[in-house]
Design a protein around this motif. Structure first.
Motif, PDB file in Angstrom:
ATOM      1  N   TRP A  12      38.210  40.767  40.636  1.00 32.22           N
ATOM      2  CA  TRP A  12      38.088  41.518  41.880  1.00 32.22           C
ATOM      3  C   TRP A  12      36.810  42.347  41.841  1.00 32.22           C
ATOM      4  N   LYS A  13      35.980  42.185  42.844  1.00 35.10           N
ATOM      5  CA  LYS A  13      34.724  42.904  42.904  1.00 35.10           C
ATOM      6  C   LYS A  13      34.902  44.221  43.653  1.00 35.10           C
ATOM      7  N   SER A  14      34.006  45.153  43.379  1.00 33.35           N
ATOM      8  CA  SER A  14      34.020  46.429  44.098  1.00 33.35           C
ATOM      9  C   SER A  14      33.494  46.212  45.512  1.00 33.35           C
ATOM     10  N   GLU A  15      33.866  47.101  46.413  1.00 31.52           N
ATOM     11  CA  GLU A  15      33.472  47.012  47.824  1.00 31.52           C
ATOM     12  C   GLU A  15      32.633  48.219  48.202  1.00 31.52           C
ATOM     13  N   THR A  16      31.525  47.957  48.875  1.00 28.48           N
ATOM     14  CA  THR A  16      30.673  49.061  49.352  1.00 28.48           C
ATOM     15  C   THR A  16      31.171  49.616  50.677  1.00 28.48           C
ATOM     16  N   ASN A  17      31.849  48.790  51.454  1.00 27.12           N
ATOM     17  CA  ASN A  17      32.395  49.225  52.737  1.00 27.12           C
ATOM     18  C   ASN A  17      33.716  49.960  52.499  1.00 27.12           C
ATOM     19  N   PRO A  18      33.835  51.250  52.880  1.00 26.86           N
ATOM     20  CA  PRO A  18      35.079  51.999  52.625  1.00 26.86           C
ATOM     21  C   PRO A  18      36.301  51.360  53.267  1.00 26.86           C
TER      22      PRO A  18
ATOM     23  N   TRP B 179      39.574  50.059  51.268  1.00 22.72           N
ATOM     24  CA  TRP B 179      40.934  50.526  51.557  1.00 22.72           C
ATOM     25  C   TRP B 179      41.872  49.345  51.798  1.00 22.72           C
ATOM     26  N   TRP B 180      41.412  48.383  52.596  1.00 25.76           N
ATOM     27  CA  TRP B 180      42.249  47.222  52.905  1.00 25.76           C
ATOM     28  C   TRP B 180      42.545  46.397  51.643  1.00 25.76           C
ATOM     29  N   LYS B 181      41.533  46.184  50.845  1.00 22.75           N
ATOM     30  CA  LYS B 181      41.705  45.396  49.621  1.00 22.75           C
ATOM     31  C   LYS B 181      42.667  46.092  48.665  1.00 22.75           C
ATOM     32  N   GLY B 182      42.513  47.395  48.519  1.00 28.90           N
ATOM     33  CA  GLY B 182      43.419  48.140  47.651  1.00 28.90           C
ATOM     34  C   GLY B 182      44.856  48.108  48.144  1.00 28.90           C
ATOM     35  N   MET B 183      45.046  48.218  49.463  1.00 28.82           N
ATOM     36  CA  MET B 183      46.392  48.193  50.012  1.00 28.82           C
ATOM     37  C   MET B 183      47.067  46.836  49.771  1.00 28.82           C
ATOM     38  N   VAL B 184      46.313  45.748  49.995  1.00 31.45           N
ATOM     39  CA  VAL B 184      46.872  44.410  49.781  1.00 31.45           C
ATOM     40  C   VAL B 184      47.227  44.197  48.316  1.00 31.45           C
TER      41      VAL B 184
END
Length: 913
Positions: free
Chosen positions: A674-680, A684-689
């Motif tokens: 899983w890569k880090s996301e620059t878009n907040p 948030w969406w990726k973490g929630m899923v």
């Protein structure tokens, strides 16, 4: 007698009373290592995070007269109800101590127990249950504490777990005296095997554990332990980072105080067997063992045990506690056993009372039976619980419908304790736990019937003539003289499907009938279709039944409980209707194909996506993913563990399983990159899923230790959900041979920093080849004349790597995920010098300056110096290449990778049961 109570809630305070605590422990009737400050403190420092410590100290004025180490944790019961549970410090987190209890000075027993009870009542709003595990069933402290709490309105449930802890009582015996007390066959084995081994090797008994060499000694121990566990298809606990860290810290603590016991058996200087344990107050606690399976036939561990016991006799050790587990080798040295149990106390909170009500509901039939038994104690029905059974009247003892494809040549006989080693081999085909119980079974009068072909044991059936036993809940019920209970019928894998079980069972019934057995019982799971079909063919009974009432005029009245399960193969297309059982008896379903590994294909059942789902418009909208997820939902009830990758369909299944009712299968998800996301918003969406998926997934298998921490912090998923799983080389199935070329090879697409590589080689004249699918990095950019860039297929990629002088992997700095493992492990397997940037996962597979060169990411100067160093060659580089190749073969091969995942799946399945 007025006592004061002090409550310690931090580890620092506990270490401050180390002297008082250990003095109280030394004065105990049977002090043990698992209650020392060293054990409890090391355990809490590793596994205590997120829990609340309640270490109670009872003082009579300034004298410490009692101490009880509790901690409060949360756990889920039946995956539904979350409860707050009090436990003894030191138990949990894969760690299995024995003999846990409270410490009490002589004469203060009742006063201390009363004070502890008062404290627990005062904080009754904070705990729902109290589970006192890993205790002796005869422990007076836990029993009295349970009775006191029960008297104050709480439910008390005591349980014997059916586990035993054998021990050797020496009490000043000499070695010769002790050996003379063993069986004649054992005495001969000790002498014969020692003589034979001394004739073939230079044998040395080594007592290790010196603080100066402790790190290497512990590494040798963990390797031998892991080899042994993998050889029997079981999980290696030391593959878990927390478990390994705990024992490393504990060994450091105990070695400095002379309490660590670490003994090796060396053959020609090579360590082939090990015993890891602890010494305390004249007792040796034998905690873990291990040996090289290649020397199994030489009996190296039995010889090591002989040397250890001989050394204990010389040094005056009073007792050798072999601790929990009825493994066969323990009964070769002793017949003394202690039994392990637990005490569950339900609190007065809402959850505690709810559990109390549920427990009473579950035990309502037993309560009714006990009440009716008082009215008519001679009644047959009241002598046993209501269980699913199959019944056969063996007066007509020839089983009907028996057809075998194996002719004569089968020999039958009853086995005895002398056949324990042979019996161990066949038992591992089903459950390793059964091996641990053989000694206990024979002690209780159980018997084992065996079938042999050319002297090889191929089938066994256990029978009890005196008790009807159910191991899972340790319940036993008496049988009459003309009755018997049979269980654990097992057949060697290569003889299955040839009618052996039917033929052996026919002979088994004949032998019992000759001994006067008229009724034969067995408990069986209705889901076990194979056994249902087998017993129907034998002619026992067409359906399962249970005993509901007593004898009337010589007859037994039965009521049907369930009907034979119908075949439903048509409802599950493309899925095997009979789940594949691996060698440990664990049914594994997977969507993670490893076609290069026949072992993986044999041990798992692969569910493939349907080919037609890959095409069409709906495929672009995830229809293929959703259908595969629903097929997994249908198939999950037939399996024990699910292993998947981290694709969309695997995540969809995890989400569905967390939402829908039904059996929730333990889910292991691997390839979690899983890569880090620059878009907040995307973050948030990726973490929630992922947090939603984590509600269903038991463990995420990641390729680096660093990812366990970074993923947990970044996506806010509990740290215990992540397990480090080393990557593997991927040359299996490719016809590739290493050659010593004259060019630098760099390849791959994921997170590669080729700009740094170009800067590093620009001033060099060495030919450089870059192989990548995505060529955007060189589009529009002039390449140095000695640098070539191209694309190729997987086979071509490996062949180009095999012909290089060295392999360089420039990786991007600041990564959240690991990357590049497959490339640099393949290079190491091809005996290529490896230069790689230090990112997550690299240090888990490459040891700097030992198996490869690790440089800082984004540093062209350091990369250029490393390339020049390798081009200079020399013995140092060649030695590094040889060590890298050896490490890949010993740790990072595909076989090791498959065995690690299968062992972890078995461990998760056993924990689930």
């Amino acid at each position: 007698m007025s006592l004061s109570v002090r409550v310690i809630q931090t580890l620092r305070e506990f270490y401050q009373v180390r002297g008082e605590w250990n003095a109280l422990l030394d004065a105990a009737p049977r002090p043990n290592i698992f209650l020392t400050v060293e054990w409890l403190g090391s355990w809490w420092s590793v596994f205590g995070r997120g829990n609340q410590l309640y270490l109670l100290l009872a003082y009579d004025k300034d004298q410490l007269v009692g101490g009880v180490p509790f901690y409060l944790t949360r756990r889920k019961m039946k995956k539904i109800l979350s409860v707050r549970e009090l436990r003894f410090v030191g138990t949990g987190g894969l760690v299995c101590p024995d003999h846990l209890t409270g410490l009490v000075a002589p004469g203060y027993e009742e006063a201390v127990i009363q004070k502890v009870k008062d404290f627990l009542v005062s904080i009754q709003h904070e705990w729902d249950t109290m589970m006192l595990r890993d205790i002796d069933v005869e422990d007076p402290f836990c029993r009295r504490l349970g009775e006191e709490l029960k008297g104050s309105g709480r439910a008390l449930i005591e349980k014997r777990l059916g586990e035993v802890a054998p021990y050797v009582q020496l009490d000043g015996q000499g070695w010769d005296t002790y050996v003379a007390s063993l069986k004649d066959s054992m005495q001969k084995n000790i002498r014969r095997r020692r003589t034979k081994l001394n004739r073939e090797f230079q044998t040395t008994f080594v007592k290790a554990g010196n603080p100066s060499t402790l790190e290497q000694d512990m590494q040798n121990f963990m390797e031998l332990h892991g080899k042994r566990r993998i050889s029997i298809g079981s999980a290696d606990k030391f593959s878990f980072e927390a478990y390994r860290l705990f024992h490393s810290r504990l060994a450091q603590e105990l070695a400095g105080r002379g309490r660590l016991h670490l003994s090796f058996l060396e053959l020609n200087g090579k360590r082939v067997a090990v015993q890891y344990g602890f010494e305390y107050q004249g007792r040796l606690f034998a905690y873990q063992t291990g040996f090289d399976p290649a020397y199994k036939q030489s009996g190296v561990f039995q010889i090591l045990m002989g040397y250890i016991l001989e050394d204990c006799c010389k040094r005056g050790i009073r007792e050798v506690d072999l601790l929990r587990g009825g493994e066969n080798y323990k009964y070769d040295w002793t017949q003394g056993i202690r039994e392990v149990g637990r005490v569950l106390i339900l609190g007065t909170t809402f959850r505690g009372r709810l559990l109390t009500w549920l427990q009473r509901l579950v035990h309502f039939p037993s309560t009714v039976r006990s009440f009716l038994k008082k009215m008519n104690p001679k009644s047959r029905w009241f002598q046993r619980d209501l269980f699913k059974v199959f019944v056969m009247d063996s007066r007509n003892n020839r089983a009907k419908g028996v057809r075998t494809v194996v002719g004569g040549g089968i020999e039958y006989r009853w086995l005895d304790a002398g056949d324990r080693a042979t019996l161990s081999e066949i038992a591992r085909l089903k459950e390793t736990n059964d091996v641990d119980k053989f000694g206990v079974r024979w002690k209780r009068g159980h018997r084992c019937f065996g079938a042999f072909v050319n002297g090889k044991l191929i089938h066994t059936t256990w029978v009890s003539p005196n008790e009807w036993c159910v191991w899972e809940n340790s319940r036993r019920f008496p049988l009459r003289e003309n009755e018997a209970f049979f269980y654990d019928a097992m057949t060697q894998a290569e003889y299955r499907g040839k009618g052996i079980a039917l033929k052996a069972f026919e002979e088994f019934c004949n032998r019992l009938a000759e001994e006067g057995i008229r009724y034969l019982y067995c408990v069986i799971n209705v889901q076990n279709e194979t056994s249902l079909r087998t017993y129907r063919r034998i002619g026992i009974c067409e359906t399962g039944q249970r005993i509901l009432s007593f004898r009337i005029k010589g007859m037994t009245i039965f009521e049907r409980l369930f009907e034979a399960k119908k075949e439903i193969s048509h409802s599950l297309p493309n899925i095997l209707t009979r789940p594949q059982l691996n060698r440990s008896g664990v049914r594994i379903l997977t969507t993670y194909p490893i076609p290069q590994s026949p072992h993986w294909q044999k041990e798992t059942t692969l569910l493939k996506p349907r080919s037609e789902e890959k095409r069409g418009l709906l495929g672009h909208w995830g229809f293929r993913d959703w259908t595969l997820a629903f097929r997994l939902l249908k198939a999950r009830r037939k399996y024990d563990v699910l292993i998947t990758g981290c694709e969309r369909e695997d995540g969809f299944f995890a989400i569905l399983q967390s939402l829908l009712p039904g059996k929730r299968i333990p889910h292991l998800m691997t390839c979690c990159l899983w890569k880090s996301e620059t878009n907040p918003l995307r973050k948030w969406w990726k973490g929630m899923v992922l947090r939603w998926i984590a509600r269903s997934v038991r463990l995420f298998l990641v390729w680096s230790r660093q990812e366990c921490d970074t993923y947990s912090a970044y996506f806010k998923i509990p740290r215990e959900k992540f397990v480090f799983m080393p990557h593997h080389a991927s040359l299996d199935g490719y016809d590739v041979e290493g050659k010593n070329g004259n060019y630098i090879f760099a390849g791959g697409d994921s997170s590669r920093d080729y700009e740094t590589l170009l800067e590093a080689v620009r001033s060099l004249s060495f030919p450089t080849l870059i192989v990548a699918k995505q060529v955007a990095f060189w589009n529009g950019k002039p390449l140095p004349p000695h640098v070539t860039a191209q694309t190729t297929d997987p086979l071509g990629f490996r062949k180009l790597m095999a012909g290089a002088r060295m392999v360089v992997l420039p990786l991007t700095r600041g990564l959240l995920q690991s990357t590049g493992q497959q490339s640099y492990l393949n290079a190491m397997a091809l005996k290529k010098p490896v230069i790689v940037s230090e990112v997550p996962g690299v240090l888990d597979h490459v040891t700097p300056e030992v198996t490869g060169i690790v440089v800082p990411p984004g540093d062209p100067v350091a990369l250029r110096e490393a390339i020049l160093r390798v081009m200079g060659g020399g013995s140092e580089v060649q030695k590094m290449v040889e060590k890298a190749y050896e490490r890949v073969q010993n740790e990072f091969s595909l076989t090791h990778f498959v065995n690690r995942i299968l062992s972890l799946a078995e461990k998760v399945s056993q924990h689930e049961k």
